[in-house]
Scaffold this motif. Structure first.
Motif, PDB file in Angstrom:
ATOM      1  N   GLY A 154       0.828  -1.206   0.000  1.00 29.56           N
ATOM      2  CA  GLY A 154       0.000   0.000   0.000  1.00 29.56           C
ATOM      3  C   GLY A 154       0.860   1.252   0.000  1.00 29.56           C
ATOM      4  O   GLY A 154       0.374   2.328   0.312  1.00 29.56           O
ATOM      5  N   ALA A 155       2.113   1.081  -0.338  1.00 25.30           N
ATOM      6  CA  ALA A 155       3.051   2.204  -0.278  1.00 25.30           C
ATOM      7  C   ALA A 155       3.780   2.315  -1.604  1.00 25.30           C
ATOM      8  O   ALA A 155       4.743   1.613  -1.841  1.00 25.30           O
ATOM      9  N   ARG A 156       3.293   3.166  -2.467  1.00 28.29           N
ATOM     10  CA  ARG A 156       3.928   3.311  -3.774  1.00 28.29           C
ATOM     11  C   ARG A 156       4.723   4.616  -3.809  1.00 28.29           C
ATOM     12  O   ARG A 156       4.226   5.645  -3.371  1.00 28.29           O
ATOM     13  N   THR A 157       5.941   4.519  -4.300  1.00 25.95           N
ATOM     14  CA  THR A 157       6.723   5.731  -4.547  1.00 25.95           C
ATOM     15  C   THR A 157       6.596   6.058  -6.030  1.00 25.95           C
ATOM     16  O   THR A 157       6.860   5.205  -6.877  1.00 25.95           O
ATOM     17  N   HIS A 158       6.130   7.253  -6.318  1.00 20.33           N
ATOM     18  CA  HIS A 158       5.929   7.637  -7.716  1.00 20.33           C
ATOM     19  C   HIS A 158       7.195   8.255  -8.314  1.00 20.33           C
ATOM     20  O   HIS A 158       7.977   8.903  -7.609  1.00 20.33           O
TER      21      HIS A 158
END
Ligand code: 8IG
Length: 277
Positions: free
Chosen positions: A95-99
């Motif tokens: 649930g932790a996306r780095t864009h």
């Protein structure tokens, strides 16, 4: 607990695969789960799927795991969850996306994918919220990603690493999704850098190039997943028509609202697909 100010991935001399292996080891220590079979990155609109696919046995703050960063955006959950599926398989939900637009470099963008691979996952499900170029895709429509155009001018691969991207979005998994939801449309996902939305001219460019969906994630992650030997399934939730396709200007608030409204339906859809894996 490692709330360190510096991310080890920011040291250009560090080996990103060693850091992913370390992250996977920390996941094993925190969960006691030796092996995850599939991994899911849940983008905007898809988060509720985590509650539907199985029983969450462990929830870990992503910032406690090596190489992960705090989520930049409100509404993006910074957790990793280990979920026991009814089949007995294990899913890792990211649930932790780095864009890419956060400007922390591609290594951080694909770190969750590499960690999932190091944790054993052989299937990577990448989901996102995106703009639609086909005007019959009303906001709330889920679309299978059939291929992508990577317009970031960047790659997660470093050096002379030549990786075949034919069938990147595995036909096997798309067929499987279609057995669950025959009505699912497919489209070519175009990753722009963002964080601005496109101009109408850029949307027309993407369309002329063969694109159908515009977004700011997924393509770089899919490449890293393929490098790691995973099969990729990509799903976009169309939350808005791309700029200029509708006369209405884009609003982040409306994008969030469309995602919220569609969330129960598409999350249930994703859960049914996962049950078939
Ligand atoms: I949600 O229209 C969402 N994300 N690039 N364009 C791009 N990203 C998006 C869009 C969009 N909607």
């Amino acid at each position: 607990m490692s709330h360190t100010a510096v991310n080890p991935l920011d040291d250009e001399h560090a080996d990103p695969f060693a850091i992913a292996a370390q992250a996977a080891e920390q996941l094993r220590d925190a969960t006691g789960v030796e092996h995850h079979d599939i991994a899911l990155t849940l983008g905007s609109g898809w988060a509720k799927a985590a509650d539907l696919i199985g029983e969450t046995t462990h929830t870990i703050a992503a910032t406690d795991i090596a190489g992960f960063s705090k989520p930049a955006l409100e509404g993006h959950v910074g957790t990793l969850r280990s979920i026991l599926l009814p089949s007995g398989k294990r899913a890792l939900v990211i649930g932790a996306r780095t864009h890419y637009y956060e400007n922390h470099g591609v290594r951080r963008v694909v770190h969750s994918v590499r960690t999932a691979a190091a944790a054993g996952a052989s299937v990577m499900i990448l989901t996102n919220g995106a703009g639609g170029i086909k005007d019959h895709w009303v906001p709330g429509t889920p679309v299978l990603i059939s291929d992508h155009l990577n317009l970031t001018a960047n790659s997660p691969l470093e050096g002379a690493t030549f990786i075949d991207l034919t069938d990147l979005y595995a036909q096997r998994l798309r067929d499987l999704a279609h057995t669950v939801a025959p009505e699912l449309d497919e489209g070519v996902y175009v990753q722009f850098r963002g964080p601005h939305y496109e101009t109408p001219a850029e949307v027309q460019m993407a369309k002329a190039m063969g694109g159908h969906i515009v977004g700011m994630s997924t393509a770089l992650e899919a490449i890293a997943a393929r490098q790691a030997g995973m099969e990729v399934l990509g799903l976009s939730l169309i939350t808005n028509l791309a700029a200029g396709i509708s006369p209405e200007p884009l609003s982040h608030a409306e994008v969030i609202d469309a995602g919220k409204a569609a969330e129960p339906v598409i999350s249930a859809l994703l859960a049914r697909i996962v049950a078939q894996l």
